[in-house]
Design a protein around this motif. Structure first.
Motif, PDB file in Angstrom:
ATOM      1  N   THR A   1     -89.629  25.808 -88.709  1.00 50.78           N
ATOM      2  CA  THR A   1     -88.559  26.010 -87.739  1.00 50.78           C
ATOM      3  C   THR A   1     -87.241  25.645 -88.388  1.00 50.78           C
ATOM      4  O   THR A   1     -87.185  24.808 -89.280  1.00 50.78           O
TER       5      THR A   1
ATOM      6  N   LYS B   1     -80.456  25.221 -85.584  1.00 56.20           N
ATOM      7  CA  LYS B   1     -79.517  26.330 -85.382  1.00 56.20           C
ATOM      8  C   LYS B   1     -78.181  26.131 -86.087  1.00 56.20           C
ATOM      9  O   LYS B   1     -77.370  27.061 -86.135  1.00 56.20           O
TER      10      LYS B   1
ATOM     11  N   ILE C   1     -78.211  31.172 -91.096  1.00 51.12           N
ATOM     12  CA  ILE C   1     -78.674  31.921 -89.932  1.00 51.12           C
ATOM     13  C   ILE C   1     -77.563  32.865 -89.454  1.00 51.12           C
ATOM     14  O   ILE C   1     -76.436  32.427 -89.218  1.00 51.12           O
TER      15      ILE C   1
ATOM     16  N   PHE D   1     -77.992  35.263 -83.930  1.00 54.54           N
ATOM     17  CA  PHE D   1     -79.223  34.557 -83.556  1.00 54.54           C
ATOM     18  C   PHE D   1     -78.947  33.341 -82.679  1.00 54.54           C
ATOM     19  O   PHE D   1     -79.832  32.897 -81.955  1.00 54.54           O
ATOM     20  N   VAL D   2     -77.762  32.788 -82.765  1.00 57.98           N
ATOM     21  CA  VAL D   2     -77.484  31.539 -82.044  1.00 57.98           C
ATOM     22  C   VAL D   2     -76.368  31.667 -81.014  1.00 57.98           C
ATOM     23  O   VAL D   2     -76.129  30.746 -80.233  1.00 57.98           O
TER      24      VAL D   2
ATOM     25  N   LEU E   1     -76.785  32.238 -76.298  1.00 57.66           N
ATOM     26  CA  LEU E   1     -78.190  31.979 -75.985  1.00 57.66           C
ATOM     27  C   LEU E   1     -78.435  31.933 -74.478  1.00 57.66           C
ATOM     28  O   LEU E   1     -79.463  32.384 -73.986  1.00 57.66           O
TER      29      LEU E   1
ATOM     30  N   SER F   1     -86.883  37.568 -77.745  1.00 51.61           N
ATOM     31  CA  SER F   1     -86.873  37.321 -79.183  1.00 51.61           C
ATOM     32  C   SER F   1     -85.901  38.258 -79.883  1.00 51.61           C
ATOM     33  O   SER F   1     -85.714  39.396 -79.463  1.00 51.61           O
TER      34      SER F   1
ATOM     35  N   SER G   1     -85.662  34.472 -83.628  1.00 54.14           N
ATOM     36  CA  SER G   1     -85.024  33.579 -82.653  1.00 54.14           C
ATOM     37  C   SER G   1     -85.712  33.819 -81.312  1.00 54.14           C
ATOM     38  O   SER G   1     -85.625  34.894 -80.738  1.00 54.14           O
TER      39      SER G   1
ATOM     40  N   LYS H   1     -86.222  32.454 -77.366  1.00 51.87           N
ATOM     41  CA  LYS H   1     -85.653  31.611 -76.325  1.00 51.87           C
ATOM     42  C   LYS H   1     -86.756  31.183 -75.359  1.00 51.87           C
ATOM     43  O   LYS H   1     -87.434  32.004 -74.745  1.00 51.87           O
TER      44      LYS H   1
END
Length: 204
Positions: A163, A166, A171, A175-176, A179, A187, A199, A201
């Motif tokens: 993992t 963030k 990255i 992706f962040v 959110l 995903s 990613s 959620k």
């Protein structure tokens, strides 16, 4: 063996030459147990063959004595102790390679980089080139490390699983960002040669 006899031996047993300890401690914080610890790790590797899946993680060995590199980790059961980073067999939990975090070492042969990437690279030396799978948590994981393991150690023939926090620079922002606006259990996938980033959620 009786209990009293056991405790007598426990108080008297020594693994180190105290007459040369001060000299060795000037270049090594781990001097009192260095020889014993390295011999133990060497024997762990001599008498076991790892499976294809290994895990790297840290553990806290309970210890409240005087020690300059004793750690306090409140979320661990023992809270105080010596931090050990271990490479273990994912199926049997056998410890194959170990490294004690000894703090900032004096300049000399034992002065090492304690960054996550450097620790991983030292732990995987015995299995470099073997094509095994490595699983580690977000303190160790990074995309540059995964690329290094693949290109220089052939350790991602199967996969490197981990993992990512963030805040890692590598990255992609998509992706962040936003959110909270994404639906639960959704995903986003990113693909690169020999690498996939997901990613996911969780439910709020």
């Amino acid at each position: 063996m009786g209990m009293n006899r056991f405790y007598l031996l426990l108080r008297a047993i020594r693994f180190d030459d105290i007459t040369t300890r001060a000299m060795r401690q000037s270049v090594d914080n781990l001097a009192p147990i260095r020889s014993f610890f390295e011999d133990f790790v060497r024997r762990c590797q001599d008498y076991y063959e790892l499976n294809n899946y290994v895990t790297i993680d840290e553990m806290l060995e309970s210890f409240r004595g005087r020690c300059r590199f004793r750690q306090y980790i409140p979320n661990k059961p023992a809270k105080y102790g010596l931090k050990i980073i271990a490479l273990v067999d994912s199926n049997t939990y056998y410890s194959y390679n170990l490294e004690i975090y000894a703090g900032k070492q004096p300049n000399g042969p034992y002065h090492v980089n304690n960054s996550a990437c450097s620790v991983v690279e030292r732990l995987i030396r015995p299995i470099s080139g073997s094509g095994r799978n490595i699983t580690c948590d977000n303190w160790f994981s990074s995309i540059p490390l995964a690329e290094d393991l693949l290109n220089n150690h052939n350790l991602t023939m199967i996969t490197v699983v981990g993992t990512l926090r963030k805040n890692k620079r590598e990255i992609p922002p998509i992706f962040v960002q936003k959110l909270k606006e994404r639906p639960n259990e959704s995903s986003i996938f990113g693909f690169k040669k020999n690498m996939t980033l997901v990613s996911y959620k969780l439910i709020d």
